[in-house]
Enzyme design. Structure first.
Site, short mmCIF file in Angstrom:
data_model
loop_
_atom_site.label_atom_id
_atom_site.label_comp_id
_atom_site.label_asym_id
_atom_site.label_seq_id
_atom_site.Cartn_x
_atom_site.Cartn_y
_atom_site.Cartn_z
N TRP A 134 24.04 8.72 9.27
CA TRP A 134 24.63 9.31 10.48
C TRP A 134 23.89 10.58 10.93
O TRP A 134 24.48 11.63 11.13
CB TRP A 134 26.11 9.63 10.26
N LYS A 145 15.59 -2.23 5.88
CA LYS A 145 15.43 -0.97 5.14
C LYS A 145 15.49 -1.22 3.64
O LYS A 145 14.77 -0.59 2.85
CB LYS A 145 16.50 0.04 5.56
N ALA A 153 10.03 4.39 11.25
CA ALA A 153 10.97 3.28 11.12
C ALA A 153 11.35 2.78 12.50
O ALA A 153 11.29 3.52 13.48
CB ALA A 153 12.22 3.72 10.36
N ASP A 173 22.39 4.48 4.47
CA ASP A 173 23.69 4.02 3.98
C ASP A 173 23.95 2.56 4.37
O ASP A 173 24.79 1.90 3.78
CB ASP A 173 24.80 4.92 4.53
N ASP A 206 0.07 3.64 13.36
CA ASP A 206 1.04 2.54 13.38
C ASP A 206 1.14 2.02 11.95
O ASP A 206 0.17 1.48 11.42
CB ASP A 206 0.56 1.46 14.35
N TYR A 250 18.94 -4.52 10.41
CA TYR A 250 18.40 -3.18 10.12
C TYR A 250 18.56 -2.84 8.64
O TYR A 250 17.60 -2.44 7.97
CB TYR A 250 19.12 -2.14 10.99
N GLY A 278 9.44 11.36 15.40
CA GLY A 278 10.85 10.97 15.45
C GLY A 278 11.78 12.16 15.24
O GLY A 278 11.33 13.29 15.03
N MET A 279 13.07 11.89 15.29
CA MET A 279 14.07 12.97 15.20
C MET A 279 13.97 13.70 13.85
O MET A 279 13.93 14.93 13.82
CB MET A 279 15.46 12.36 15.38
N1 LIG Z 1 19.17 8.11 12.60
C1 LIG Z 1 20.02 7.86 11.59
O1 LIG Z 1 21.26 7.97 11.76
C2 LIG Z 1 19.50 7.46 10.24
C3 LIG Z 1 20.43 7.23 9.21
C4 LIG Z 1 19.95 6.87 7.95
C5 LIG Z 1 18.60 6.77 7.73
N2 LIG Z 1 17.73 6.98 8.74
C6 LIG Z 1 16.30 6.85 8.46
O2 LIG Z 1 15.70 8.11 8.65
C7 LIG Z 1 14.32 7.95 9.01
C8 LIG Z 1 14.00 8.76 10.26
O3 LIG Z 1 14.79 8.22 11.32
P1 LIG Z 1 15.05 9.02 12.69
O4 LIG Z 1 16.51 9.16 12.83
O5 LIG Z 1 14.16 10.21 12.78
O6 LIG Z 1 14.60 7.89 13.72
P2 LIG Z 1 13.58 7.96 14.95
O7 LIG Z 1 13.86 9.17 15.77
O8 LIG Z 1 13.68 6.61 15.59
O9 LIG Z 1 12.18 8.15 14.23
C9 LIG Z 1 11.42 7.10 13.73
C10 LIG Z 1 10.02 7.26 14.24
O10 LIG Z 1 9.23 6.17 13.75
C11 LIG Z 1 8.39 5.76 14.80
N3 LIG Z 1 7.91 4.38 14.63
C12 LIG Z 1 8.50 3.21 14.99
N4 LIG Z 1 7.70 2.18 14.70
C13 LIG Z 1 6.58 2.70 14.15
C14 LIG Z 1 5.37 2.15 13.65
N5 LIG Z 1 5.15 0.83 13.68
N6 LIG Z 1 4.43 2.98 13.16
C15 LIG Z 1 4.63 4.32 13.15
N7 LIG Z 1 5.74 4.91 13.61
C16 LIG Z 1 6.71 4.10 14.10
C17 LIG Z 1 9.23 5.90 16.04
O11 LIG Z 1 8.39 5.93 17.18
P3 LIG Z 1 8.95 5.38 18.60
O12 LIG Z 1 10.16 6.22 18.91
O13 LIG Z 1 7.80 5.57 19.50
O14 LIG Z 1 9.32 3.94 18.36
C18 LIG Z 1 9.93 7.23 15.77
O15 LIG Z 1 9.15 8.31 16.24
C19 LIG Z 1 14.12 6.43 9.16
O16 LIG Z 1 13.61 5.92 7.97
C20 LIG Z 1 15.54 5.91 9.37
O17 LIG Z 1 15.66 4.56 8.97
C21 LIG Z 1 18.14 7.33 9.99
#
Ligand SMILES: NC(=O)c1ccc[n+]([C@@H]2O[C@H](COP(=O)([O-])OP(=O)(O)OC[C@H]3O[C@@H](n4cnc5c(N)ncnc54)[C@H](OP(=O)(O)O)[C@@H]3O)[C@@H](O)[C@H]2O)c1
Length: 296
Positions: free
Chosen positions: A150, A129, A60, A102, A36, A125, A10-11
């Site tokens: 964000w 979380k 996530a 947040d 998974d 969501y 993920g990102m």
């Molecule tokens: N992005 C934001 O603005 C934000 C803000 C606050 C908190 N967060 C938290 O930060 C963390 C990282 O988020 P991110 O922004 O990096 O999001 P992301 O790019 O969507 O990364 C999440 C990764 O988890 C993978 N995933 C989904 N379902 C899964 C499963 N069942 N088993 C294993 N992996 C799985 C996704 O794979 P696929 O892409 O293949 O589904 C993706 O690679 C998360 O906990 C998120 O809730 C994010």
């Protein structure tokens, strides 16, 4: 340290894994195809097999609007999956770091939210979380939960890349101006997560880049940094009518983290300038469509 990272594709994972490696730690980076997190036995097996000091749980389901229609899936991945990761870490004698959001707050109070403030998620969501936070606390006493907000960075769909692509295509842009938060670069957050694991931190902590703005202000700053002369219209969340409700103000109080690390994270404008300076062109996946926008 030896660290197992879930959701490594993920990102945020794409920033955390190299940050750990640069700091000289051994990393087992598992993307969704390799682990998974909804498969409890697989999670237990992977963690036991690599015998980590830390499980860094980043996996996530992050599609905020998608979670409204797939709330059971959101609960499974974000709630139960987090608990499985924390429990597997506990069984292997490891600590767990889990990232939360947040969006666990209702956002009806404009003052920055402290870790101890009451939660009240508005969306599926946010509820999923929050269930993940509770599962982590229950499953492993050696936990740190980092709430952030964000996010933008390389290798993931995000607001900054979307606005860059649309501005580069000439706009015009229409962006939500009634949600306030703290844009946070994954590069800065990744460094914090590494430091927290190195220090053996525990409990719940808030971590974002410093300062706050609306999505509209963020879009204007992106255009200014690009030197793009593009009209950025203000719209309301009601006009955008997305399926999930978002908090009006989800600015996080980061004082506890500052006391823990002895430093403040850079201001969001500084982080944005560094991100835009270091990445060259907008990411390929960013859409150059012309619809109205908000992040997340
Ligand atoms: N992005 C934001 O603005 C934000 C803000 C606050 C908190 N967060 C938290 O930060 C963390 C990282 O988020 P991110 O922004 O990096 O999001 P992301 O790019 O969507 O990364 C999440 C990764 O988890 C993978 N995933 C989904 N379902 C899964 C499963 N069942 N088993 C294993 N992996 C799985 C996704 O794979 P696929 O892409 O293949 O589904 C993706 O690679 C998360 O906990 C998120 O809730 C994010």
């Amino acid at each position: 340290m030896n660290v197992l990272v879930t959701g490594a594709g993920g990102m945020l994972g794409q920033a955390v894994v190299p940050a750990l490696e640069r700091a000289g730690h051994a990393v087992t980076a598992l993307a969704r195809a390799e682990l998974d997190v909804t498969r409890e036995a697989d999670v237990r097996g992977a963690v036991a097999g690599s015998a980590p000091d830390w499980v860094c749980h980043l996996a996530a389901y992050t599609d905020v609007d998608g979670c409204e229609t797939r709330s059971d899936h959101a609960m499974l991945v974000n709630g139960k999956g987090a608990g499985y990761a924390a429990a597997a870490a506990a069984q292997a004698g490891a600590a767990v770091l889990a990232v939360s959001t947040d969006y666990v707050f209702a956002g009806d109070d404009p003052s920055p939210r402290r870790e101890s403030d009451p939660v009240g998620p508005l969306s599926a969501y946010g509820r999923s979380k929050l269930a993940g936070e509770e599962a982590v606390r229950a499953a492993n006493p050696r936990h740190v939960i980092v709430r952030t907000a964000w996010l933008y960075g390389r290798g993931g769909k995000n607001f900054v890349d979307t606005i860059r692509a649309r501005a580069a295509a000439g706009g015009p842009l229409a962006v939500v101006d009634d949600q306030r938060g703290s844009p946070t670069w994954t590069g800065d957050l990744a460094q914090v997560l590494v430091e927290l694991m190195e220090r053996g931190a525990s409990g719940t902590l808030h971590s974002t880049n410093d300062g706050a703005c609306t999505w509209h202000e963020l879009a204007c700053e992106i255009c200014a940094l690009m030197g793009a002369d593009v009209e950025v219209a203000r719209i309301s969340s009601a006009q955008l009518a997305r399926p999930a409700r978002r908090p009006a103000s989800s600015v996080l109080d980061t004082g506890r983290l500052e006391r823990e690390l002895g430093r403040r994270l850079p201001h969001w404008r500084d982080a944005l300038a560094r991100y835009m300076g270091c990445t060259g062109q907008p990411a390929e996946h960013a859409s150059a469509g012309r619809g109205p926008e908000q992040g997340r």
